[in-house]
Design a protein around this motif. Structure first.
Motif, PDB file in Angstrom:
ATOM      1  N   GLU A 126       0.838  -1.206   0.000  1.00  0.00           N
ATOM      2  CA  GLU A 126       0.000   0.000   0.000  1.00  0.00           C
ATOM      3  C   GLU A 126       0.870   1.252   0.000  1.00  0.00           C
ATOM      4  O   GLU A 126       0.526   2.265  -0.629  1.00  0.00           O
ATOM      5  CB  GLU A 126      -0.928   0.001   1.217  1.00  0.00           C
ATOM      6  N   GLU A 127       2.004   1.192   0.707  1.00  0.00           N
ATOM      7  CA  GLU A 127       2.908   2.340   0.757  1.00  0.00           C
ATOM      8  C   GLU A 127       3.464   2.663  -0.625  1.00  0.00           C
ATOM      9  O   GLU A 127       3.506   3.824  -1.054  1.00  0.00           O
ATOM     10  CB  GLU A 127       4.072   2.045   1.720  1.00  0.00           C
ATOM     11  N   ILE A 129       2.145   1.791  -3.551  1.00  0.00           N
ATOM     12  CA  ILE A 129       1.038   2.275  -4.392  1.00  0.00           C
ATOM     13  C   ILE A 129       0.785   3.750  -4.115  1.00  0.00           C
ATOM     14  O   ILE A 129       0.573   4.552  -5.033  1.00  0.00           O
ATOM     15  CB  ILE A 129      -0.233   1.436  -4.153  1.00  0.00           C
ATOM     16  N   GLY A 130       0.858   4.132  -2.841  1.00  0.00           N
ATOM     17  CA  GLY A 130       0.659   5.529  -2.462  1.00  0.00           C
ATOM     18  C   GLY A 130       1.722   6.436  -3.069  1.00  0.00           C
ATOM     19  O   GLY A 130       1.419   7.545  -3.533  1.00  0.00           O
ATOM     20  N   ILE A 131       2.972   5.953  -3.095  1.00  0.00           N
ATOM     21  CA  ILE A 131       4.070   6.742  -3.687  1.00  0.00           C
ATOM     22  C   ILE A 131       3.832   6.944  -5.177  1.00  0.00           C
ATOM     23  O   ILE A 131       3.974   8.059  -5.704  1.00  0.00           O
ATOM     24  CB  ILE A 131       5.423   6.040  -3.443  1.00  0.00           C
ATOM     25  N   GLN A 133       0.998   6.781  -6.806  1.00  0.00           N
ATOM     26  CA  GLN A 133      -0.150   7.673  -7.000  1.00  0.00           C
ATOM     27  C   GLN A 133       0.264   9.137  -6.865  1.00  0.00           C
ATOM     28  O   GLN A 133      -0.172   9.998  -7.640  1.00  0.00           O
ATOM     29  CB  GLN A 133      -1.256   7.339  -5.994  1.00  0.00           C
ATOM     30  N   LYS A 134       1.116   9.422  -5.893  1.00  0.00           N
ATOM     31  CA  LYS A 134       1.595  10.799  -5.714  1.00  0.00           C
ATOM     32  C   LYS A 134       2.466  11.212  -6.900  1.00  0.00           C
ATOM     33  O   LYS A 134       2.399  12.358  -7.367  1.00  0.00           O
ATOM     34  CB  LYS A 134       2.385  10.917  -4.410  1.00  0.00           C
ATOM     35  N   LYS A 152       1.723   0.913 -13.333  1.00  0.00           N
ATOM     36  CA  LYS A 152       0.872   1.805 -12.539  1.00  0.00           C
ATOM     37  C   LYS A 152       1.320   3.262 -12.679  1.00  0.00           C
ATOM     38  O   LYS A 152       0.535   4.186 -12.509  1.00  0.00           O
ATOM     39  CB  LYS A 152       0.900   1.400 -11.061  1.00  0.00           C
TER      40      LYS A 152
END
Length: 454
Positions: A126-127, A129-131, A133-134, A152
């Motif tokens: 999740e971490e 994926i969050g990076i 996305q940012k 992604k």
């Protein structure tokens, strides 16, 4: 045409064993290729952030930071701390020359994704994926190192190492790869690559049906018979497309009285001088089993599309020597089921398009398959070709009917099935790319009109 590969680890290994190049040398060339691209595109002192992972893709990114250091405001953001031997070595080198680390992702001119490459398998945390996305939300020119991480990261361009990878040309990848440029790794790409049955089509591969023979007449350029069924508009579009693309004669074959453009002919049976058939576009339930059998009672080259993939008759079509099938995803899964190859969903197909094309071509090696999509896949026997030049402008009813007409015209003029599929597909995308209007406004008539300007 360019070659495509499942993986390049074996190509790298060949460099070590046959060309006496080390992993370090290949990595330095990869980094240098990326640095050269950035130097050519961005002014000195531009702000560059390179997001690195723990493996060798991250090591490529760290090496890039070292090469850009001083001339650019470059920093490394570690999505994951170095773990691989090369990542540690490149980090040591980067520290030695003064490359700085970035504690957070922030606005920049250039953002480089070097988190994971083609060797990655598994799921992102999740971490992570969050990076990503940012990263996707940042306003910057975005570069993917080798491949977009996990497909992604949304790149403006992918700078890929050594050779092209098949995974970059799945429909689901098209949103992420952006432009694609192959970087050499210490030897010419022609030396680095091995034989491959997978090829990427270039627009320059297109061979148009130019008329070079002066002593000729309409019969010299073939006669296409197009089955006209329940939705006659589809067959008319195919017929007009074929006529514009060089077929000397085009006849609609049907059993209902319809109004047709004056340049087309109409008949209740396949004309005797027919040189190719087109079947399926708007066919519906207009033809009885006997009428369909009569239409197919010959050995003429055939382009089959649309409704025919949901009918029993498709199994007889598969027995023909020169046939091109042009299904979209939903039609292809129907064909796979009917041919007893696989029973899958559209989602399953889209994840493994190459796999199911290979399965079909193995069972029917004499048939030419053109699987429609964002990246068109054309297969015959053990040869697979990818047309990556499609555009969302073609996502409109009737576009496929025009494609069928293009392929039918080439079959009628004597192209073999594989040549007709390849050149018809390349023409189709070129017509859309040449269209001068807004992409959402493109119609089948526009495509047909563009043929005259090729």
């Amino acid at each position: 045409m360019q070659k495509l590969f499942d993986e390049v680890a074996s190509l790298d290994k060949r460099c070590y064993e046959e060309f006496f190049l080390s992993e370090d040398i290949l990595m330095e060339h990869a980094a240098d290729g990326m640095a050269e691209y950035i130097r050519n595109k961005f002014e000195k002192n531009s702000k560059v952030i390179i997001v690195c992972g723990s493996g060798n893709n991250g090591a490529d990114g760290i090496a890039l930071a070292r090469l850009l250091h001083v001339d650019y405001d470059v920093s490394v953001f570690y999505a994951k701390k170095p773990v691989s031997k090369m990542a540690f070595l490149q980090q040591k080198r980067a520290y030695a020359v003064g490359v700085k680390e970035s504690a957070e992702l922030e606005s920049c001119d250039v953002l480089v994704d070097a988190i994971v490459g083609t060797g990655f398998s598994g799921e992102f945390s999740e971490e992570l994926i969050g990076i990503i996305q940012k990263m996707n939300m940042l306003k910057a020119f975005k570069i993917a190192c080798d491949v977009p991480s996990g497909y992604k990261f949304i790149a403006d361009i992918t700078l890929t190492m050594g050779a092209l990878k098949k995974s970059m040309f799945l429909d689901s990848s098209k949103e992420f790869v952006g432009g694609i440029k192959v970087l050499d790794l210490g030897v010419s790409r022609h030396v680095y690559e091995k034989q491959s049955n997978y090829k990427l089509l270039d627009l320059d591969d297109l061979k148009l049906p130019l008329r070079v023979k002066k002593d000729s007449h309409k019969g010299s350029y073939g006669h296409l018979a197009v089955a006209s069924g329940q939705k006659s508009g589809a067959s008319i579009m195919s017929a007009l497309s074929a006529l514009r693309f060089g077929s000397g004669l085009v006849t609609l074959v049907g059993f209902e009285k319809i109004e047709i453009p004056h340049m087309l002919m109409y008949s209740h049976e396949v004309p005797k001088n027919t040189t190719a058939l087109a079947l399926g576009m708007g066919l519906g339930e207009e033809f009885s089993a006997q009428e369909l059998e009569k239409f197919l009672d010959n050995s003429l080259p055939l382009i089959a599309d649309a409704d025919i993939f949901h009918m029993k008759a498709v199994l007889d079509i598969l027995k023909r020597d020169e046939v091109v099938l042009t299904p979209h995803a939903k039609e292809f899964i129907s064909l796979l089921k009917r041919a007893e190859i696989a029973e899958i969903t559209v989602d399953e197909l889209q994840k493994e398009r190459f796999k199911y094309v290979e399965m079909f071509c193995k069972k029917y090696p004499h048939v030419t398959l053109l699987l429609k999509g964002a990246n068109v896949i054309i297969g015959r026997g053990d040869e697979i070709f990818v047309n990556p030049h499609g555009t969302s402008a073609l996502a409109k009813g009737g576009s496929g009917d025009v494609l069928s007409g293009l392929i039918g015209a080439l079959l009628a003029q004597g192209y073999c099935a594989l040549e007709a599929a390849i050149n018809g597909s390349l023409t189709h995308v070129k017509l859309a790319l040449n269209y001068g209007g807004a992409d959402f406004s493109l119609t089948p008539d526009d495509l047909i009109n563009e043929i005259s300007r090729l």
